[in-house]
Write an enzyme that holds these catalytic residues in place. Structure first.
Site, PDB file in Angstrom:
ATOM      1  N   CYS A  78       1.115  -0.937  -0.365  1.00  0.00           N
ATOM      2  CA  CYS A  78       0.217  -0.067  -0.060  1.00  0.00           C
ATOM      3  C   CYS A  78       0.945   0.986  -0.092  1.00  0.00           C
ATOM      4  O   CYS A  78       1.819   1.798  -1.095  1.00  0.00           O
ATOM      5  CB  CYS A  78      -0.894  -0.067   0.835  1.00  0.00           C
ATOM      6  SG  CYS A  78      -2.473   1.485   0.707  1.00  0.00           S
ATOM      7  N   HIS A 171      -4.064  -4.612  -0.418  1.00  0.00           N
ATOM      8  CA  HIS A 171      -3.572  -5.395   0.887  1.00  0.00           C
ATOM      9  C   HIS A 171      -3.685  -7.015   0.432  1.00  0.00           C
ATOM     10  O   HIS A 171      -4.649  -7.172   1.354  1.00  0.00           O
ATOM     11  CB  HIS A 171      -4.732  -4.845   2.272  1.00  0.00           C
ATOM     12  CG  HIS A 171      -4.013  -3.460   2.037  1.00  0.00           C
ATOM     13  ND1 HIS A 171      -3.490  -2.689   3.164  1.00  0.00           N
ATOM     14  CD2 HIS A 171      -4.603  -2.059   1.830  1.00  0.00           C
ATOM     15  CE1 HIS A 171      -2.842  -1.555   3.847  1.00  0.00           C
ATOM     16  NE2 HIS A 171      -3.990  -1.122   2.586  1.00  0.00           N
ATOM     17  N   GLU A 173      -2.944  -8.565   2.925  1.00  0.00           N
ATOM     18  CA  GLU A 173      -3.332  -9.589   4.031  1.00  0.00           C
ATOM     19  C   GLU A 173      -4.759  -9.292   4.754  1.00  0.00           C
ATOM     20  O   GLU A 173      -5.169 -10.000   5.393  1.00  0.00           O
ATOM     21  CB  GLU A 173      -2.217  -8.234   5.153  1.00  0.00           C
ATOM     22  CG  GLU A 173      -2.993  -7.499   5.493  1.00  0.00           C
ATOM     23  CD  GLU A 173      -2.069  -6.129   4.158  1.00  0.00           C
ATOM     24  OE1 GLU A 173      -3.129  -4.949   5.339  1.00  0.00           O
ATOM     25  OE2 GLU A 173      -1.555  -6.771   3.438  1.00  0.00           O
TER      26      GLU A 173
END
Length: 191
Positions: A78, A171, A173
């Site tokens: 990011c 992202h 994750e």
């Protein structure tokens, strides 16, 4: 060992959870000496480019990252991806310059921030067609080494890679199993 750069501007807990799920050992550190001892560095980031660049400089992390980049993998996520590039209009600040390109506000007819799930477009099988989660107001332009994009009005650079330097705008994750696989591949060697 993976080093997560701790400069108080990252989505740290979700990255730690992802690495634990992937069974990668990690440390969280803002100490340049500890980061130099790691095999792979993750530079997370959520927030303002100018503030992040200033904090990285003030903590002495910038020089360590530039040194590490000469021989080890660095993955920016990011805002961390944006910091890998030369500069940003957000805070009129310089980045690390590890990748060529500049960051500007997204010029789109859609709502800003770019928030939610979008599909990657890439010639790389590991990335093509994957649905991933974005949240950002700025994007890289005039960039070389882009290996995946996502349409949000303009084609937004979503993944960049040059040798051992990898930038991921979305992202991973927060992108479910597809994101975890992308993060794992980035850690293990890239795309």
């Amino acid at each position: 060992m993976i080093g997560i750069v701790d400069y108080s501007l990252g989505n740290i807990q979700n990255i730690k959870n992802a690495l634990e799920k992937l069974e990668f050992p990690y440390i969280l550190s803002g100490n340049p000496a500890e980061l130099r001892d790691c095999d792979v560095i993750i530079l997370p980031g959520v927030g303002h480019f100018g503030s992040a660049a200033g904090t990285i400089n003030a903590l002495g992390i910038k020089d360590a990252l530039l040194e590490i980049a000469a021989s080890k993998r660095i993955i920016g996520i990011c805002l961390g991806m944006q910091l890998l590039f030369e500069s940003s209009e957000e805070g009129n600040a310089k980045g690390l310059g590890l990748l060529k390109g500049h960051v500007r506000k997204i010029d789109t007819p859609h709502v800003i921030p770019h928030l939610g799930w979008n599909t990657l477009e890439s010639s790389k099988a590991a990335l093509e067609g994957k649905d991933v989660y974005f949240i950002h107001n700025y994007m890289v332009e005039d960039a070389k080494d882009i290996v995946a994009t996502s349409e949000y009005g303009p084609q937004v650079p979503a993944v960049a890679q040059k040798d051992n330097i990898i930038g991921i705008q979305f992202h991973p994750e927060k992108s479910g199993d597809a994101g975890l696989k992308i993060l794992e591949q980035a850690i293990l060697g890239g795309f």
